[in-house]
Design a protein around this motif. Sequence first.
Motif, PDB file in Angstrom:
ATOM      1  N   ALA A  55       0.844  -1.478   0.530  1.00 15.25           N
ATOM      2  CA  ALA A  55      -0.428  -0.054  -0.109  1.00 15.25           C
ATOM      3  C   ALA A  55       0.930   1.238   0.266  1.00 15.25           C
ATOM      4  O   ALA A  55       1.968   1.498  -0.194  1.00 15.25           O
ATOM      5  CB  ALA A  55      -0.461   0.182   1.245  1.00 15.25           C
ATOM      6  N   THR A  56       0.332   2.629  -0.327  1.00  9.87           N
ATOM      7  CA  THR A  56       1.371   3.451  -0.164  1.00  9.87           C
ATOM      8  C   THR A  56       0.419   4.914   1.014  1.00  9.87           C
ATOM      9  O   THR A  56      -1.204   4.824   1.337  1.00  9.87           O
ATOM     10  CB  THR A  56       1.616   4.462  -1.483  1.00  9.87           C
ATOM     11  OG1 THR A  56       2.139   5.401  -1.578  1.00  9.87           O
ATOM     12  CG2 THR A  56       0.191   4.808  -2.025  1.00  9.87           C
ATOM     13  N   LEU A  57       0.641   5.678   0.599  1.00  8.91           N
ATOM     14  CA  LEU A  57       0.345   7.216   1.097  1.00  8.91           C
ATOM     15  C   LEU A  57      -1.421   6.429   0.864  1.00  8.91           C
ATOM     16  O   LEU A  57      -1.524   6.962  -0.654  1.00  8.91           O
ATOM     17  CB  LEU A  57       0.409   8.386   1.513  1.00  8.91           C
ATOM     18  CG  LEU A  57       2.019   8.071   2.120  1.00  8.91           C
ATOM     19  CD1 LEU A  57       2.672   9.848   1.649  1.00  8.91           C
ATOM     20  CD2 LEU A  57       1.818   8.493   4.003  1.00  8.91           C
ATOM     21  N   GLU A  58      -2.550   7.085   1.897  1.00  6.86           N
ATOM     22  CA  GLU A  58      -3.848   7.734   1.182  1.00  6.86           C
ATOM     23  C   GLU A  58      -3.860   8.328   0.466  1.00  6.86           C
ATOM     24  O   GLU A  58      -4.910   8.460  -0.896  1.00  6.86           O
ATOM     25  CB  GLU A  58      -4.407   8.687   2.749  1.00  6.86           C
ATOM     26  CG  GLU A  58      -5.880   8.313   2.046  1.00  6.86           C
ATOM     27  CD  GLU A  58      -6.570   9.091   3.624  1.00  6.86           C
ATOM     28  OE1 GLU A  58      -7.760   8.489   4.044  1.00  6.86           O
ATOM     29  OE2 GLU A  58      -6.552  10.131   4.051  1.00  6.86           O
ATOM     30  N   GLU A  59      -3.005  10.161  -0.231  1.00 11.61           N
ATOM     31  CA  GLU A  59      -3.278  10.414  -0.822  1.00 11.61           C
ATOM     32  C   GLU A  59      -2.821   9.853  -2.574  1.00 11.61           C
ATOM     33  O   GLU A  59      -2.930  10.935  -3.144  1.00 11.61           O
ATOM     34  CB  GLU A  59      -2.379  11.754  -0.123  1.00 11.61           C
ATOM     35  CG  GLU A  59      -1.262  11.961  -0.724  1.00 11.61           C
ATOM     36  CD  GLU A  59      -1.001  11.655   0.912  1.00 11.61           C
ATOM     37  OE1 GLU A  59       0.374  12.067   1.630  1.00 11.61           O
ATOM     38  OE2 GLU A  59      -1.273  10.889   2.156  1.00 11.61           O
ATOM     39  N   ARG A  60      -2.549   9.429  -1.876  1.00 11.07           N
ATOM     40  CA  ARG A  60      -1.487   9.064  -3.490  1.00 11.07           C
ATOM     41  C   ARG A  60      -2.252   7.810  -4.058  1.00 11.07           C
ATOM     42  O   ARG A  60      -2.684   6.299  -2.990  1.00 11.07           O
ATOM     43  CB  ARG A  60      -0.107   8.859  -3.354  1.00 11.07           C
ATOM     44  CG  ARG A  60       0.987   9.649  -2.486  1.00 11.07           C
ATOM     45  CD  ARG A  60       1.990   9.164  -3.072  1.00 11.07           C
ATOM     46  NE  ARG A  60       2.862  10.733  -2.300  1.00 11.07           N
ATOM     47  CZ  ARG A  60       4.017  10.492  -2.267  1.00 11.07           C
ATOM     48  NH1 ARG A  60       4.748   9.918  -2.610  1.00 11.07           N
ATOM     49  NH2 ARG A  60       5.267  12.007  -1.453  1.00 11.07           N
ATOM     50  N   ASP A  61      -2.178   7.200  -5.860  1.00  7.61           N
ATOM     51  CA  ASP A  61      -2.763   6.362  -6.119  1.00  7.61           C
ATOM     52  C   ASP A  61      -2.003   5.465  -6.291  1.00  7.61           C
ATOM     53  O   ASP A  61      -0.548   5.641  -6.046  1.00  7.61           O
ATOM     54  CB  ASP A  61      -2.545   5.927  -7.745  1.00  7.61           C
ATOM     55  CG  ASP A  61      -4.208   7.210  -7.409  1.00  7.61           C
ATOM     56  OD1 ASP A  61      -5.267   7.009  -7.258  1.00  7.61           O
ATOM     57  OD2 ASP A  61      -4.114   7.961  -8.416  1.00  7.61           O
ATOM     58  N   LEU A  62      -2.283   3.512  -5.686  1.00  7.91           N
ATOM     59  CA  LEU A  62      -1.287   2.869  -5.955  1.00  7.91           C
ATOM     60  C   LEU A  62      -0.109   2.630  -7.679  1.00  7.91           C
ATOM     61  O   LEU A  62      -1.041   2.283  -8.288  1.00  7.91           O
ATOM     62  CB  LEU A  62      -1.823   1.337  -5.699  1.00  7.91           C
ATOM     63  CG  LEU A  62      -0.653   0.209  -5.522  1.00  7.91           C
ATOM     64  CD1 LEU A  62      -0.352   0.524  -3.400  1.00  7.91           C
ATOM     65  CD2 LEU A  62      -2.287  -0.813  -5.171  1.00  7.91           C
ATOM     66  N   GLY A  63       0.849   2.712  -7.684  1.00  7.99           N
ATOM     67  CA  GLY A  63       1.570   3.102  -9.035  1.00  7.99           C
ATOM     68  C   GLY A  63       1.313   1.162  -9.711  1.00  7.99           C
ATOM     69  O   GLY A  63       0.874   0.422  -8.666  1.00  7.99           O
ATOM     70  N   ALA A  64       2.006   1.773 -11.168  1.00  5.67           N
ATOM     71  CA  ALA A  64       1.321   0.316 -11.648  1.00  5.67           C
ATOM     72  C   ALA A  64       2.196  -0.689 -11.051  1.00  5.67           C
ATOM     73  O   ALA A  64       2.514  -1.941 -11.241  1.00  5.67           O
ATOM     74  CB  ALA A  64       2.238   0.780 -13.159  1.00  5.67           C
ATOM     75  N   THR A  65       3.601  -0.449 -11.253  1.00  6.79           N
ATOM     76  CA  THR A  65       4.610  -1.246 -10.562  1.00  6.79           C
ATOM     77  C   THR A  65       4.532  -1.674  -9.243  1.00  6.79           C
ATOM     78  O   THR A  65       4.398  -3.558  -9.036  1.00  6.79           O
ATOM     79  CB  THR A  65       6.158  -0.625 -10.200  1.00  6.79           C
ATOM     80  OG1 THR A  65       7.153   0.151 -11.221  1.00  6.79           O
ATOM     81  CG2 THR A  65       7.507  -1.755  -9.563  1.00  6.79           C
ATOM     82  N   ALA A  66       3.818  -1.543  -8.484  1.00  8.23           N
ATOM     83  CA  ALA A  66       3.572  -2.316  -7.193  1.00  8.23           C
ATOM     84  C   ALA A  66       2.258  -2.385  -7.411  1.00  8.23           C
ATOM     85  O   ALA A  66       2.132  -3.525  -6.783  1.00  8.23           O
ATOM     86  CB  ALA A  66       2.965  -0.744  -5.724  1.00  8.23           C
ATOM     87  N   ILE A  67       0.952  -2.312  -8.431  1.00  7.99           N
ATOM     88  CA  ILE A  67      -0.009  -3.345  -8.590  1.00  7.99           C
ATOM     89  C   ILE A  67       0.329  -4.901  -9.213  1.00  7.99           C
ATOM     90  O   ILE A  67      -0.432  -6.041  -9.019  1.00  7.99           O
ATOM     91  CB  ILE A  67      -0.979  -2.721  -9.348  1.00  7.99           C
ATOM     92  CG1 ILE A  67      -1.484  -1.025  -8.874  1.00  7.99           C
ATOM     93  CG2 ILE A  67      -1.581  -3.517 -10.492  1.00  7.99           C
ATOM     94  CD1 ILE A  67      -2.274  -0.798  -9.420  1.00  7.99           C
ATOM     95  N   ALA A  68       1.257  -4.125  -9.912  1.00 12.46           N
ATOM     96  CA  ALA A  68       2.137  -5.646 -10.330  1.00 12.46           C
ATOM     97  C   ALA A  68       2.346  -6.597  -9.882  1.00 12.46           C
ATOM     98  O   ALA A  68       2.506  -7.988  -9.612  1.00 12.46           O
ATOM     99  CB  ALA A  68       3.167  -5.642 -11.921  1.00 12.46           C
ATOM    100  N   GLN A  69       3.446  -6.229  -8.368  1.00 12.41           N
ATOM    101  CA  GLN A  69       3.682  -7.179  -7.659  1.00 12.41           C
ATOM    102  C   GLN A  69       2.673  -7.590  -6.657  1.00 12.41           C
ATOM    103  O   GLN A  69       3.039  -8.672  -6.104  1.00 12.41           O
ATOM    104  CB  GLN A  69       4.554  -6.126  -6.793  1.00 12.41           C
ATOM    105  CG  GLN A  69       5.490  -6.831  -6.012  1.00 12.41           C
ATOM    106  CD  GLN A  69       6.910  -7.644  -5.984  1.00 12.41           C
ATOM    107  OE1 GLN A  69       6.555  -7.562  -7.288  1.00 12.41           O
ATOM    108  NE2 GLN A  69       6.463  -8.831  -5.006  1.00 12.41           N
TER     109      GLN A  69
END
Length: 535
Positions: A172-186
Amino acid sequence: MAQEAVPAVSQKLPANAPRLVVAIAIDQFSSDLFAQYRQRFTGGLARLTTGAVFPAGYQSHAATETCPGHSTILTGNRPAHTGIIANSWIDQSVTVGPKVVYCAEDVSKRKAGSKDYVASVDHLLVPTLGEWLKQANPAARNIAVSGKDRGALMMGGHEIDQVYWWKGKGFATLEERDLGATAIAQNGEIAATLAKGAPAFALPAWCARNDRAVTAGEATVGTGRFALKAGNADGFRASPRLDRATLDLAIKLLDEEKLGKDAVPDVLSVSLSATDYVGHSTGTEGAEMCIQLTQLDMALGDFFASLDKRGIDYAVVLTADHGGFDLPERLHEQALETSSRVGADVSPEALSAALGKAYAVAAKGLVLSDGASGDYWLRKDIAPGLKGKMVDDAKAILMANAQVEAVLSAAEIAATPMPGGSPETWTLAERARASYNPLHSGDFVVFLKRGVVPIPVPRAGYVATHGSPWDYDRRVPILFWRKGMTGFEQPSGVETVDIAPSLAALVGLKVPEGSFDGRCLDLDGGPGNTCGAAK
């Protein structure tokens, strides 16, 4: 209180500075574990032992927990100045939810009835190395990834380009940020593993002596192999798989951000949490820890090999946020009878009852704490004149307990000068002073005797812990490595707050005088490593 402003220090960094600084924290990796397993390492940890080795590094403060420990590594400041005095503390002014405040939460965003929190780095009062580098040159990238939010946030700081941590069933990441494509793939790869499960890890032959069952309360530990049942996210987290996934994500983010590919040094912070989860759930001396450290060594070897393949000029520092202590039940088998579990009479509830009776006041919540040791608070409605007397009486009650080593009032700690010199010689008051910050610290601090574990009743997943002012929790290895550096070993005690000024010197970063509690360490061989450069 807001973080101190980072002064403008715009500068051109030297051409021979490494293009990437990789800062690795292994949660609960004590100097004792490092020494015990050192001759068995063949992968990434073995490589680091060919560099600058400081086997007696110190998280020199008393509050040897994850959040304060991580806050020292890249800020170069002790918890007294980072403001991170513990994993959590009591704030009686909080109006929503419990009075316990987590070190990495935004209390202003609490929602009534919610058990979740909004992760934030707001409580950190000083800048990190990554922030100093970005101030010197905005092109510098500052990336952090961890198995815990507090690990990533305390190493990355406020000005951080990407930050991820394990939460639930993925990163996960900070509330105000979207999860990036790289993290989604992981996360997709992790989901596939969770869906089908995974086989047990093999036990190295030399670990056989650790392979025996130990009973602690309702838990039996010591013979685990980390077989993963389908859908068991907690089993994934408390296993070597979490560290492997964290390092895999770190490499993917490195490629995505093109770290180390231009003339401006970048920072990649990686906090590996599985050793801590394994230590808490099974202790430090079972088959589980043998497997964990073997697999971690292999994963780090693969990680460094991936960096090598990318042709990046990188420098590494590896340390830990704190040490750890094995469960008393196993220690008793080894004739260490002084180890024990803390009794209920040290609890804030027992102390509340005793003081309430003595002063004829309501006992409920009279003494507050987030555990059976560390910081304690008196209820805020106690008049200042009476509070001092109550603290004195609380000290007398606790010091009559055979499990208590010392009780120090906030006034006593505040009056103690900030310590210097070799950290292994510091008094308990000096260790407490390095952790004390008036914004968050308690009315008094309780230190249990050596070997007393602040877990009254063990349970599945929580049989051992850390957090004491003793050296088994304070001593951690500090290892620096860069290709071509001259290896050496320095047995004298140094501090984790020495890491940031040493790395600043390595990259030629100048920061204002007095920015660090630590000092620059002579790494003897890193190109451009002149300690004067960081002043």
